[in-house]
Design a protein around this motif. Structure first.
Motif, PDB file in Angstrom:
ATOM      1  N   VAL A 212       0.852  -1.190   0.000  1.00 57.04           N
ATOM      2  CA  VAL A 212       0.000   0.000   0.000  1.00 57.04           C
ATOM      3  C   VAL A 212       0.888   1.241   0.000  1.00 57.04           C
ATOM      4  O   VAL A 212       2.033   1.194   0.449  1.00 57.04           O
ATOM      5  CB  VAL A 212      -0.932   0.039   1.229  1.00 57.04           C
TER       6      VAL A 212
ATOM      7  N   SER B 288      -4.846   3.047   4.348  1.00 51.89           N
ATOM      8  CA  SER B 288      -5.319   1.699   4.021  1.00 51.89           C
ATOM      9  C   SER B 288      -5.930   1.011   5.238  1.00 51.89           C
ATOM     10  O   SER B 288      -6.947   0.324   5.129  1.00 51.89           O
ATOM     11  CB  SER B 288      -4.165   0.857   3.464  1.00 51.89           C
TER      12      SER B 288
ATOM     13  N   ILE C 203      -9.338   2.394   5.795  1.00 57.65           N
ATOM     14  CA  ILE C 203     -10.280   1.799   4.849  1.00 57.65           C
ATOM     15  C   ILE C 203     -10.685   0.405   5.329  1.00 57.65           C
ATOM     16  O   ILE C 203     -11.870   0.029   5.267  1.00 57.65           O
ATOM     17  CB  ILE C 203      -9.670   1.746   3.437  1.00 57.65           C
ATOM     18  N   CYS C 204      -9.718  -0.348   5.839  1.00 61.86           N
ATOM     19  CA  CYS C 204     -10.033  -1.673   6.390  1.00 61.86           C
ATOM     20  C   CYS C 204     -10.998  -1.556   7.568  1.00 61.86           C
ATOM     21  O   CYS C 204     -11.969  -2.321   7.665  1.00 61.86           O
ATOM     22  CB  CYS C 204      -8.748  -2.375   6.843  1.00 61.86           C
TER      23      CYS C 204
ATOM     24  N   CYS D 140      -9.270  -8.183   4.263  1.00 65.06           N
ATOM     25  CA  CYS D 140      -8.266  -7.191   4.651  1.00 65.06           C
ATOM     26  C   CYS D 140      -6.856  -7.608   4.248  1.00 65.06           C
ATOM     27  O   CYS D 140      -6.069  -6.784   3.764  1.00 65.06           O
ATOM     28  CB  CYS D 140      -8.332  -6.939   6.159  1.00 65.06           C
TER      29      CYS D 140
ATOM     30  N   TYR E 194      -6.204  -7.215   0.603  1.00 63.82           N
ATOM     31  CA  TYR E 194      -6.086  -5.802   0.258  1.00 63.82           C
ATOM     32  C   TYR E 194      -4.719  -5.242   0.652  1.00 63.82           C
ATOM     33  O   TYR E 194      -4.115  -4.447  -0.078  1.00 63.82           O
ATOM     34  CB  TYR E 194      -7.206  -5.027   0.957  1.00 63.82           C
ATOM     35  N   LEU E 195      -4.190  -5.672   1.797  1.00 63.44           N
ATOM     36  CA  LEU E 195      -2.955  -5.084   2.330  1.00 63.44           C
ATOM     37  C   LEU E 195      -1.681  -5.756   1.819  1.00 63.44           C
ATOM     38  O   LEU E 195      -0.656  -5.105   1.672  1.00 63.44           O
ATOM     39  CB  LEU E 195      -2.968  -5.176   3.867  1.00 63.44           C
TER      40      LEU E 195
END
Length: 199
Positions: A152, A158, A161-162, A190, A193-194
């Motif tokens: 990220v 980030s 957002i999580c 999560c 995404y990360l």
């Protein structure tokens, strides 16, 4: 504009016990009913105290709801910050443990939160935002200590957002989904995404 009457804060052990019984009773009544039909009379009846006793600690129903939210959010914060997370755990496992801990401390949380945010004049959004900010700070520091590789540009953004995603899922969670399964699904969302994407 009339000044707000300050109520006494419970200091002696007996007063603290009474205060907590009122708060827990308010949560129980609210879970069985809704915002409108949850009255101080019903809370007093469930708590086994007089309505006058309630007004020794709270000015109105919304202050009781704020106290309910404070009480349960503090349990979540204590549960998360007291967790011992081993360094050999993968990120997906850590997130699953954290989310599972939240549900373990507060299995009725989604339903209660949905009802608490109906209270006009209560400080629901401010308290939830403060909780998310604390968790983001904690988790950001934890990842820094581990030298975790995340894919990220800005970790704090980030993580926020999580947290917003977790909040949305939590508030809309169906009681039919087992908490353990929900924790696993949230951790997958999560972590994917990360973490760096596999080629």
């Amino acid at each position: 504009m009339a000044s707000k009457v300050l109520k006494r804060k419970p200091k002696q052990e007996r007063s603290v016990v009474t205060h907590n019984i009122i708060v827990e009773s308010a949560a129980q009544v609210l879970l069985q009913r809704d915002y409108i039909s949850t009255t101080t009379n019903r809370i007093a009846e469930r708590a086994g105290v007089s309505v006058g006793s309630i007004y020794q600690y709270f000015n109105n129903k919304n202050e009781i709801y704020d106290a309910v939210l404070d009480y349960y959010l503090s349990k979540i914060v204590d549960a998360i910050f007291c967790m011992e997370l081993k360094n050999d755990l993968a990120l997906v496992e850590i997130i699953e443990l954290l989310v599972g801990k939240i549900y373990g401390e507060w299995p009725e949380g989604p339903d209660l939160l949905r009802k608490l945010r109906q209270a006009p004049g209560a400080h629901f959004h401010e308290k939830i935002s403060e909780l998310k900010s604390n968790v983001v700070s904690y988790f950001s520091g934890f990842l820094d200590d581990r030298n975790e590789i995340v894919d990220v540009e800005d970790l704090d953004i980030s993580l926020n957002i999580c947290m917003n995603s977790i909040e949305g899922i939590f508030l809309n969670a169906s009681a039919e989904i087992p908490p353990s399964r929900l924790a696993k699904e949230i951790s997958l969302i999560c972590s994917r995404y990360l973490l760096p994407r596999e080629l």
